[in-house]
Design an enzyme around this catalytic site. Structure first.
Site, PDB file in Angstrom:
ATOM      1  CE1 TYR A   1      -4.316   1.129  -0.539  1.00  0.00           C
ATOM      2  CE2 TYR A   1      -3.283   2.983   1.941  1.00  0.00           C
ATOM      3  CZ  TYR A   1      -4.462   2.631   0.885  1.00  0.00           C
ATOM      4  OH  TYR A   1      -5.254   3.581   0.278  1.00  0.00           O
TER       5      TYR A   1
ATOM      6  CE  LYS B   1      -6.638   6.188   0.785  1.00  0.00           C
ATOM      7  NZ  LYS B   1      -8.274   7.366  -0.427  1.00  0.00           N
TER       8      LYS B   1
ATOM      9  CG  LEU C   1     -10.841   1.087 -12.125  1.00  0.00           C
ATOM     10  CD1 LEU C   1     -11.047   0.084 -13.109  1.00  0.00           C
ATOM     11  CD2 LEU C   1     -11.466   2.594 -13.140  1.00  0.00           C
TER      12      LEU C   1
HETATM   13  P1  NAD Z   1     -12.447   4.028  -7.217  1.00  0.00           P
HETATM   14  O1  NAD Z   1     -11.182   3.276  -8.934  1.00  0.00           O
HETATM   15  O2  NAD Z   1     -13.898   3.604  -7.990  1.00  0.00           O
HETATM   16  O3  NAD Z   1     -12.876   5.393  -7.377  1.00  0.00           O
HETATM   17  C1  NAD Z   1     -11.563   6.112  -6.907  1.00  0.00           C
HETATM   18  C2  NAD Z   1     -11.814   7.225  -8.438  1.00  0.00           C
HETATM   19  O4  NAD Z   1     -10.882   8.291  -7.398  1.00  0.00           O
HETATM   20  C3  NAD Z   1     -12.433   7.700  -9.653  1.00  0.00           C
HETATM   21  O5  NAD Z   1     -13.179   7.249  -9.763  1.00  0.00           O
HETATM   22  C4  NAD Z   1     -11.282   8.171 -10.126  1.00  0.00           C
HETATM   23  O6  NAD Z   1     -11.368   8.553 -11.501  1.00  0.00           O
HETATM   24  C5  NAD Z   1     -10.648   9.267  -9.050  1.00  0.00           C
HETATM   25  N1  NAD Z   1      -9.862  10.269  -9.014  1.00  0.00           N
HETATM   26  C6  NAD Z   1      -8.335  10.096  -9.523  1.00  0.00           C
HETATM   27  N2  NAD Z   1      -7.464  11.071  -9.903  1.00  0.00           N
HETATM   28  C7  NAD Z   1      -8.849  11.641 -10.120  1.00  0.00           C
HETATM   29  C8  NAD Z   1      -8.426  13.037 -10.584  1.00  0.00           C
HETATM   30  N3  NAD Z   1      -7.380  14.039 -10.698  1.00  0.00           N
HETATM   31  N4  NAD Z   1      -9.882  13.683 -10.022  1.00  0.00           N
HETATM   32  C9  NAD Z   1     -10.461  13.293 -10.352  1.00  0.00           C
HETATM   33  N5  NAD Z   1     -10.906  12.103  -9.285  1.00  0.00           N
HETATM   34  C10 NAD Z   1      -9.645  11.475  -9.295  1.00  0.00           C
HETATM   35  O7  NAD Z   1     -11.970   3.169  -5.866  1.00  0.00           O
HETATM   36  P2  NAD Z   1     -13.176   3.003  -4.746  1.00  0.00           P
HETATM   37  O8  NAD Z   1     -12.278   1.560  -4.329  1.00  0.00           O
HETATM   38  O9  NAD Z   1     -14.343   3.383  -4.742  1.00  0.00           O
HETATM   39  O10 NAD Z   1     -11.753   4.128  -4.147  1.00  0.00           O
HETATM   40  C11 NAD Z   1     -12.378   5.711  -3.205  1.00  0.00           C
HETATM   41  C12 NAD Z   1     -12.210   6.489  -2.121  1.00  0.00           C
HETATM   42  O11 NAD Z   1     -12.000   5.168  -1.624  1.00  0.00           O
HETATM   43  C13 NAD Z   1     -10.493   6.374  -2.570  1.00  0.00           C
HETATM   44  O12 NAD Z   1     -10.327   7.009  -1.704  1.00  0.00           O
HETATM   45  C14 NAD Z   1      -9.928   4.854  -1.760  1.00  0.00           C
HETATM   46  O13 NAD Z   1      -8.711   4.696  -1.521  1.00  0.00           O
HETATM   47  C15 NAD Z   1     -11.078   4.532  -0.524  1.00  0.00           C
HETATM   48  N6  NAD Z   1     -10.466   3.106  -0.617  1.00  0.00           N
HETATM   49  C16 NAD Z   1     -10.733   1.705  -1.403  1.00  0.00           C
HETATM   50  C17 NAD Z   1     -11.167   1.028  -0.595  1.00  0.00           C
HETATM   51  C18 NAD Z   1     -11.255  -0.626  -1.521  1.00  0.00           C
HETATM   52  O14 NAD Z   1     -10.846  -1.626  -1.302  1.00  0.00           O
HETATM   53  N7  NAD Z   1     -11.344  -0.124  -2.706  1.00  0.00           N
HETATM   54  C19 NAD Z   1     -10.932   0.939   0.372  1.00  0.00           C
HETATM   55  C20 NAD Z   1     -10.868   1.877   1.473  1.00  0.00           C
HETATM   56  C21 NAD Z   1     -10.490   3.336   1.090  1.00  0.00           C
HETATM   57  O1  0WE Z   2      -7.224   3.315  -1.589  1.00  0.00           O
HETATM   58  C1  0WE Z   2      -6.468   1.599  -1.970  1.00  0.00           C
HETATM   59  C2  0WE Z   2      -6.540   2.214  -3.635  1.00  0.00           C
HETATM   60  C3  0WE Z   2      -6.114   2.973  -4.400  1.00  0.00           C
HETATM   61  C4  0WE Z   2      -5.233   3.150  -5.419  1.00  0.00           C
HETATM   62  C5  0WE Z   2      -5.679   2.544  -6.476  1.00  0.00           C
HETATM   63  C6  0WE Z   2      -4.527   2.033  -7.268  1.00  0.00           C
HETATM   64  C7  0WE Z   2      -4.829   1.148  -8.607  1.00  0.00           C
HETATM   65  C8  0WE Z   2      -4.162   1.942  -9.780  1.00  0.00           C
HETATM   66  C9  0WE Z   2      -4.199   4.521  -5.732  1.00  0.00           C
HETATM   67  N1  0WE Z   2      -3.314   4.239  -6.699  1.00  0.00           N
HETATM   68  C10 0WE Z   2      -4.145   3.501  -7.754  1.00  0.00           C
HETATM   69  N2  0WE Z   2      -3.573   3.409  -9.254  1.00  0.00           N
HETATM   70  C11 0WE Z   2      -3.218   2.978 -10.069  1.00  0.00           C
HETATM   71  O2  0WE Z   2      -2.343   3.036 -11.015  1.00  0.00           O
HETATM   72  N3  0WE Z   2      -7.090   0.961  -1.586  1.00  0.00           N
HETATM   73  C12 0WE Z   2      -7.785   0.798  -0.473  1.00  0.00           C
HETATM   74  C13 0WE Z   2      -7.330  -0.745  -2.204  1.00  0.00           C
HETATM   75  C14 0WE Z   2      -6.026  -1.007  -1.627  1.00  0.00           C
HETATM   76  O3  0WE Z   2      -5.311  -0.939  -2.537  1.00  0.00           O
HETATM   77  C15 0WE Z   2      -4.176  -1.147  -2.280  1.00  0.00           C
HETATM   78  C16 0WE Z   2      -4.287  -2.281  -1.165  1.00  0.00           C
HETATM   79  C17 0WE Z   2      -5.824  -2.167  -1.133  1.00  0.00           C
HETATM   80  C18 0WE Z   2      -6.692  -2.744  -0.286  1.00  0.00           C
HETATM   81  C19 0WE Z   2      -2.478  -1.480  -3.277  1.00  0.00           C
HETATM   82  C20 0WE Z   2      -1.735  -2.134  -2.120  1.00  0.00           C
HETATM   83  C21 0WE Z   2      -1.391  -3.358  -1.121  1.00  0.00           C
HETATM   84  C22 0WE Z   2      -3.305  -2.985  -0.572  1.00  0.00           C
END
Ligand code: NAD
Ligand code: 0WE
Length: 255
Positions: A155, A162, A194
């Site tokens: 991560y 974060k 995604l």
């Molecule tokens: P996601 O890819 O659907 O959402 C991430 C969004 O960030 C996308 O819509 C992307 O277009 C947007 N983004 C990135 N760069 C941007 C920019 N320059 N301007 C505007 N938008 C931008 O994935 P998600 O998992 O729904 O992620 C949403 C949030 O949840 C993130 O902050 C992520 O860190 C957090 N999160 C995700 C998880 C997980 O396991 N998926 C867990 C905890 C927290």
């Molecule tokens: O916040 C996240 C993911 C955020 C994220 C994901 C990507 C993938 C594509 C930020 N930047 C990028 N850049 C890219 O090019 N999570 C909480 C999901 C997540 O991501 C991980 C995790 C978990 C959980 C990455 C490594 C290990 C665990």
């Protein structure tokens, strides 16, 4: 108390139907809020617009949060279109893909900058822009992850970002409290979106999460959506500056 009729909300971070932002948007819509939903760029426009316009009354706007001009333009449009704003959902994060592989010690200056600009500074920028529209007070919500507190291998710089995001929530909550604006974060367990796709070993992470969490399963994205509705509504009127866990209890375990 969870009724959001007469409230206007803007949601950042819908990429597709799996996005956490989409689940929160649906929850807010069902609670009666009028929604403005933003997407990042032309590349995501088609898919995002099809989804957004499927919610009756919702409108779609493009906004890259790394660009001040796009944030200014968006809030100009929101002021004109809605007048007041009551809730803002920030569900945006990004680090260059190379930074989420290999060792944290190899984090580049540029990777660190980009991760913090898009994943942390953007919350400050959109919050500041929203304040003049939150005349009746409001609720600002962002998304975080346990990697802010404990090391989650790979991560990497996102964990550092974060941690800064969670601290930003507290400082914003202090500043904006006098304007009756609350600021909170949801710390969600791993969800296959995604942003999670393509991360090596994500499936194994989910498996071990389900084994170790008190509820013995992974989080459903709609559970995050429901908590988003709670934090946007008057049901959470006494809560600000907090990180609320929606992780099936994973974070409470020591062993
Ligand atoms: P996601 O890819 O659907 O959402 C991430 C969004 O960030 C996308 O819509 C992307 O277009 C947007 N983004 C990135 N760069 C941007 C920019 N320059 N301007 C505007 N938008 C931008 O994935 P998600 O998992 O729904 O992620 C949403 C949030 O949840 C993130 O902050 C992520 O860190 C957090 N999160 C995700 C998880 C997980 O396991 N998926 C867990 C905890 C927290
Ligand atoms: O916040 C996240 C993911 C955020 C994220 C994901 C990507 C993938 C594509 C930020 N930047 C990028 N850049 C890219 O090019 N999570 C909480 C999901 C997540 O991501 C991980 C995790 C978990 C959980 C990455 C490594 C290990 C665990």
């Amino acid at each position: 108390m969870m009724n959001l009729e007469g409230r206007n909300a803007v949601v950042f971070g819908v990429a597709n139907k799996r996005s956490i932002a989409w689940s929160i948007a649906q929850g807010l819509h069902h609670a009666g809020a009028k929604l403005a939903i933003t997407y990042q760029n032309e590349r995501l426009e088609q898919e995002a617009k099809d989804l957004i316009l499927s919610l009756p009354g919702a409108e779609a706007f493009m906004c890259d949060v790394s660009k001040d001009e796009e944030i200014d333009r968006l809030f100009g449009q929101l002021k004109q279109r809605y007048g007041k704003l009551h809730a803002l959902v920030h569900s945006v994060a990004f680090a260059p893909a190379e930074e989420l592989k290999g060792e944290f010690v190899n984090t580049t200056r540029e990777g660190f900058r980009v991760a913090h600009d898009i994943s942390v500074y953007s919350l400050i920028a959109v919050s500041r822009a929203a304040v003049p529209l939150m005349e009746d007070g409001g609720s600002i919500l962002t998304m975080t992850y346990y990697g802010a507190e404990k090391v989650v291998p790979h991560y990497n710089v996102m964990g550092v970002a974060k941690a800064a995001l969670e601290c930003t929530v507290r400082y914003l909550a202090y500043d904006l409290g006098k304007k009756k604006i609350r600021v909170n974060a949801i710390s969600a367990g791993p969800i296959k979106t995604l942003a999670a796709r393509g991360i090596a070993g994500f499936g194994d992470m989910q498996k071990s999460h389900a084994e170790r969490a008190p509820l013995q399963r992974n989080v459903d994205v709609n559970e995050v959506g429901a908590t988003g509705v709670f934090l946007a509504s008057d049901a959470s009127s006494g809560i600000t500056g907090e990180v609320i866990y929606v992780d099936c209890g994973y974070n409470i375990m020591g062993f």
